[in-house]
Design an enzyme around this catalytic site. Structure first.
Site, PDB file in Angstrom:
ATOM      1  N   ASN A  40       0.952  -1.317  -0.115  1.00  0.00           N
ATOM      2  CA  ASN A  40      -0.153   0.069  -0.119  1.00  0.00           C
ATOM      3  C   ASN A  40       0.812   1.478   0.188  1.00  0.00           C
ATOM      4  O   ASN A  40       0.442   2.338  -0.053  1.00  0.00           O
ATOM      5  CB  ASN A  40      -1.127  -0.112   1.238  1.00  0.00           C
ATOM      6  CG  ASN A  40      -0.022   0.254   2.617  1.00  0.00           C
ATOM      7  OD1 ASN A  40       0.228  -0.974   2.894  1.00  0.00           O
ATOM      8  ND2 ASN A  40      -0.045   1.076   3.138  1.00  0.00           N
ATOM      9  N   GLY A  68       5.253   3.094  -0.451  1.00  0.00           N
ATOM     10  CA  GLY A  68       6.732   2.882  -0.720  1.00  0.00           C
ATOM     11  C   GLY A  68       7.006   1.844  -1.807  1.00  0.00           C
ATOM     12  O   GLY A  68       6.301   1.862  -2.929  1.00  0.00           O
ATOM     13  N   GLY A  82       6.571  -1.434  -2.020  1.00  0.00           N
ATOM     14  CA  GLY A  82       5.568  -2.455  -2.621  1.00  0.00           C
ATOM     15  C   GLY A  82       4.440  -1.606  -3.402  1.00  0.00           C
ATOM     16  O   GLY A  82       4.065  -2.487  -4.297  1.00  0.00           O
ATOM     17  N   TYR A 142      17.248  -4.507  13.748  1.00  0.00           N
ATOM     18  CA  TYR A 142      16.813  -4.249  12.329  1.00  0.00           C
ATOM     19  C   TYR A 142      17.807  -4.867  11.191  1.00  0.00           C
ATOM     20  O   TYR A 142      17.417  -5.791  10.510  1.00  0.00           O
ATOM     21  CB  TYR A 142      16.791  -2.976  11.853  1.00  0.00           C
ATOM     22  CG  TYR A 142      16.258  -2.830  10.266  1.00  0.00           C
ATOM     23  CD1 TYR A 142      15.075  -2.972   9.685  1.00  0.00           C
ATOM     24  CD2 TYR A 142      17.371  -2.310   9.464  1.00  0.00           C
ATOM     25  CE1 TYR A 142      14.841  -3.011   8.788  1.00  0.00           C
ATOM     26  CE2 TYR A 142      16.960  -2.236   7.949  1.00  0.00           C
ATOM     27  CZ  TYR A 142      15.729  -2.482   7.666  1.00  0.00           C
ATOM     28  OH  TYR A 142      15.366  -2.418   6.120  1.00  0.00           O
TER      29      TYR A 142
END
Length: 327
Positions: free
Chosen positions: A49, A51, A53, A208
């Site tokens: 939804n 960025g 993607g 991360y």
């Protein structure tokens, strides 16, 4: 007056640099999927939804794919789908075109992952490409619904379960592809099997990086297990991209104008950052290529710890237990 002139001059230089860089990328990558057709192919993209993607979803829809947007926030995903359709016009879907489908998927919930996969297996006769794109970046210490540290849980474990539950459909649809979005920051990560849940210590940056290292180790081990099946698996880094992934990164108020200018000039746009994902999902150049790591649509070398097969296998075994595939 001198300060204003300096600022204007600097702005013009940055604008020129941004334009030249964009032209060079357009010439080199213009296409990662230029000329390719995805007609008749079904693609799942997690985190579609916004960025990277969203950019990949729009481009693959333009190439006539049936794109399933797996997103945590259904309302935001539906809005993104409407915007993509408006951008591409009437030819985006319909006769001879692709299709954009929104499905709810929360990678911080193994229950949600299982429900999403159950629906896919019930409704989809084939799956040609799975793009594991969604991610969370340097968040404060939080836990998923199942009690996992959020970055490791979403970036690695959620996608690990998702991929394993869809493997049968991918094999039945072969030749098919799995694309894993990692990050160059994997280099700063370590797989600490004594504290995978970061309950002893937590550093949001290192955690991360660890989740992104886990992505690469997962992709390599999966590629080994899928040899001879017709399903390929490759990982990639998108580069530094202007997305909302950094929403947990605090930038001092006074520094924000400078940061915004620098990011505009030097960071990739989401479409530029998505080019390698699109390339690995669609290009005939990588047909049959598996177990590799890419950046800017080219294969790149990994540091030794990302090629440690013993660690990759141990991580796989532990992940199976963590997500409930093995008791």
């Amino acid at each position: 007056a001198a300060a204003v002139a300096l600022a204007l001059g600097g702005g013009l230089v940055l604008a020129a640099w941004r334009w030249l860089r964009g032209e060079a990328r357009a010439a080199a990558g213009a296409g990662a999927g230029a000329g390719a057709s995805m007609r008749g192919k079904t693609v799942i993209i997690t985190g579609a939804n916004s960025g990277l993607g969203r950019a990949a979803a729009a481009e693959l829809l333009r190439m006539r794919a049936r794109v399933i947007m797996g997103c945590r926030d259904r309302a935001r995903a539906e809005r993104a789908a409407r915007e993509i359709r408006a951008e591409l016009g009437e030819r985006a879907e319909g006769e001879g075109g692709g299709e954009l489908v929104v499905r709810e998927l929360d990678l911080a919930s193994l229950r949600s992952v299982r429900a999403f996969c159950h629906r896919v297996l019930q409704e989809e006769p084939r799956l040609d490409v799975l793009i594991n794109n969604a991610g969370i970046f340097q968040c404060p210490y939080m836990k998923t619904e199942d009690g996992f540290e959020m970055q490791f849980g979403v970036n690695h474990l959620g996608h690990f379960l998702l991929t394993n539950l869809l493997l049968g459909l991918l094999k039945n649809s072969a030749p098919s592809r799995i694309v894993v979005v990692s990050s160059k920051l994997y280099k700063y990560g370590e797989i600490n099997f004594e504290d995978l849940n970061s309950e002893v210590s937590y550093n949001k940056s290192f955690c991360y990086s660890r989740s992104k290292l886990a992505n690469i180790l997962f992709a390599r081990e999966l590629a080994r297990r899928l040899e001879g099946t017709g399903v390929t698996v490759n990982s990639l880094h998108p580069g530094i991209v202007r997305t909302n992934l950094g929403r947990y990164v605090n930038i001092p108020l006074l520094a924000k104008p400078l940061f915004n200018l620098v990011s505009w000039a030097f960071f990739k746009t989401p479409l530029e950052g998505a080019q390698t994902s699109i390339y690995l999902a669609s290009s005939p150049d990588v047909e049959g290529v598996s177990g590799k790591y890419f950046g800017d649509c080219k294969e790149e070398e990994l540091v030794p710890k990302a090629m440690d097969d013993l660690v990759a296998r141990k991580l796989w075994d532990i992940s199976e237990v963590m997500v409930g595939l093995l008791k």
